[in-house]
Design a protein around this motif. Structure first.
Motif, PDB file in Angstrom:
ATOM      1  N   SER A   1      -0.068   5.030   0.506  1.00  0.00           N
ATOM      2  CA  SER A   1      -1.237   5.829   0.883  1.00  0.00           C
ATOM      3  C   SER A   1      -1.211   7.226   0.271  1.00  0.00           C
ATOM      4  O   SER A   1      -0.222   7.645  -0.335  1.00  0.00           O
ATOM      5  N   GLN A   2      -2.311   7.945   0.502  1.00  0.00           N
ATOM      6  CA  GLN A   2      -2.551   9.226  -0.138  1.00  0.00           C
ATOM      7  C   GLN A   2      -1.429  10.237   0.082  1.00  0.00           C
ATOM      8  O   GLN A   2      -0.809  10.282   1.118  1.00  0.00           O
TER       9      GLN A   2
ATOM     10  N   CYS B 201       4.176  10.505   2.961  1.00  0.00           N
ATOM     11  CA  CYS B 201       5.589  10.166   3.097  1.00  0.00           C
ATOM     12  C   CYS B 201       6.331  10.560   1.829  1.00  0.00           C
ATOM     13  O   CYS B 201       5.735  10.688   0.760  1.00  0.00           O
TER      14      CYS B 201
ATOM     15  N   CYS C 283       1.564  10.524  -1.036  1.00  0.00           N
ATOM     16  CA  CYS C 283       2.984  10.158  -0.953  1.00  0.00           C
ATOM     17  C   CYS C 283       3.710  10.637  -2.207  1.00  0.00           C
ATOM     18  O   CYS C 283       3.130  10.721  -3.290  1.00  0.00           O
TER      19      CYS C 283
ATOM     20  N   THR D 286       2.542   4.916   4.631  1.00  0.00           N
ATOM     21  CA  THR D 286       1.342   5.645   5.022  1.00  0.00           C
ATOM     22  C   THR D 286       1.341   7.054   4.432  1.00  0.00           C
ATOM     23  O   THR D 286       2.247   7.442   3.706  1.00  0.00           O
ATOM     24  N   SER D 287       0.349   7.835   4.760  1.00  0.00           N
ATOM     25  CA  SER D 287       0.085   9.100   4.083  1.00  0.00           C
ATOM     26  C   SER D 287       1.209  10.126   4.204  1.00  0.00           C
ATOM     27  O   SER D 287       1.881  10.235   5.211  1.00  0.00           O
TER      28      SER D 287
ATOM     29  N   VAL E  43       0.854  -1.191   0.000  1.00  0.00           N
ATOM     30  CA  VAL E  43       0.000   0.000   0.000  1.00  0.00           C
ATOM     31  C   VAL E  43       0.886   1.236   0.000  1.00  0.00           C
ATOM     32  O   VAL E  43       1.820   1.341   0.793  1.00  0.00           O
TER      33      VAL E  43
ATOM     34  N   GLU F 168       5.575   5.327   9.009  1.00  0.00           N
ATOM     35  CA  GLU F 168       4.590   6.210   9.634  1.00  0.00           C
ATOM     36  C   GLU F 168       4.385   7.483   8.808  1.00  0.00           C
ATOM     37  O   GLU F 168       5.260   7.888   8.038  1.00  0.00           O
ATOM     38  N   PRO F 169       3.231   8.147   8.973  1.00  0.00           N
ATOM     39  CA  PRO F 169       2.929   9.354   8.199  1.00  0.00           C
ATOM     40  C   PRO F 169       4.003  10.427   8.308  1.00  0.00           C
ATOM     41  O   PRO F 169       4.657  10.565   9.345  1.00  0.00           O
TER      42      PRO F 169
ATOM     43  N   ARG G 251       6.767  -4.868  13.495  1.00  0.00           N
ATOM     44  CA  ARG G 251       5.349  -4.807  13.164  1.00  0.00           C
ATOM     45  C   ARG G 251       4.611  -6.041  13.669  1.00  0.00           C
ATOM     46  O   ARG G 251       3.545  -5.948  14.230  1.00  0.00           O
TER      47      ARG G 251
ATOM     48  N   VAL H 146       6.152  -0.948   7.851  1.00  0.00           N
ATOM     49  CA  VAL H 146       5.213   0.174   7.833  1.00  0.00           C
ATOM     50  C   VAL H 146       6.018   1.454   8.026  1.00  0.00           C
ATOM     51  O   VAL H 146       6.854   1.542   8.922  1.00  0.00           O
TER      52      VAL H 146
ATOM     53  N   TRP I  83       3.674  -1.056   3.805  1.00  0.00           N
ATOM     54  CA  TRP I  83       2.675   0.011   3.825  1.00  0.00           C
ATOM     55  C   TRP I  83       3.388   1.335   4.035  1.00  0.00           C
ATOM     56  O   TRP I  83       3.967   1.570   5.095  1.00  0.00           O
TER      57      TRP I  83
END
Length: 154
Positions: A70-71, A105, A73, A102-103, A68, A120-121, A147, A118, A100
């Motif tokens: 996310s938005q 990044c 990036c 996240t948003s 994933v 983090e934003p 994780r 993962v 993943w």
């Protein structure tokens, strides 16, 4: 203002493939994604690419299956020498299976995000993130914890 006419993910994927992108089955591309060079984009099956993701891929970007991004990036594979000539330097980006990002990044050329990691934003990623890590920016970009522990999901 966003476009109220949302072009289907299937159409976006079809157009990217027509321009040389390698995109596996079951990939979802949300609106407002940007890809500089489709023929340098390689995405595995079952991935989710969030709204507003920007692939500024002057070199190859490899995303494994079920990952994933996310938005909002920004994934960039290019930079410039810090000398007066400002010569272009490129390096590929690797995001492994199940990772993943996240948003909001920023993933820089040469980054390798390990399997199931993962990010983090709002984190800037450069270099390697080990598999199964949760990577964040507080107190500075670093591995915060694992994780997964055995069969447990954190």
């Amino acid at each position: 203002m966003s476009n109220p006419w949302q072009i289907s993910s299937r159409l976006r994927v079809a157009v990217l493939r027509a321009f040389g992108a390698e995109i596996g089955p079951g990939v979802t591309f949300r609106p407002r994604t940007r890809v500089k060079f489709p023929w340098k984009l390689h995405i595995g099956a079952g991935c989710w690419i969030g709204e507003g993701v920007w692939f500024h891929n002057q070199d190859d970007v490899y995303i494994g299956a079920n990952a994933v991004v996310s938005q909002e990036c920004f994934i960039t594979t290019g930079s410039h020498r810090a000398r007066s000539d400002m010569g272009l330097i490129t390096s590929p980006v690797y995001i492994d299976d199940g990772a993943w990002v996240t948003s909001r990044c920023m993933v820089l050329g040469g980054a390798h995000i390990g399997q199931s990691a993962v990010v983090e934003p709002l984190t800037v990623v450069r270099g390697d993130i080990p598999p199964n890590a949760v990577y964040g920016r507080v107190p500075g970009p670093s591995v915060i914890r694992e994780r997964f522990r055995g069969n447990d999901v954190l």
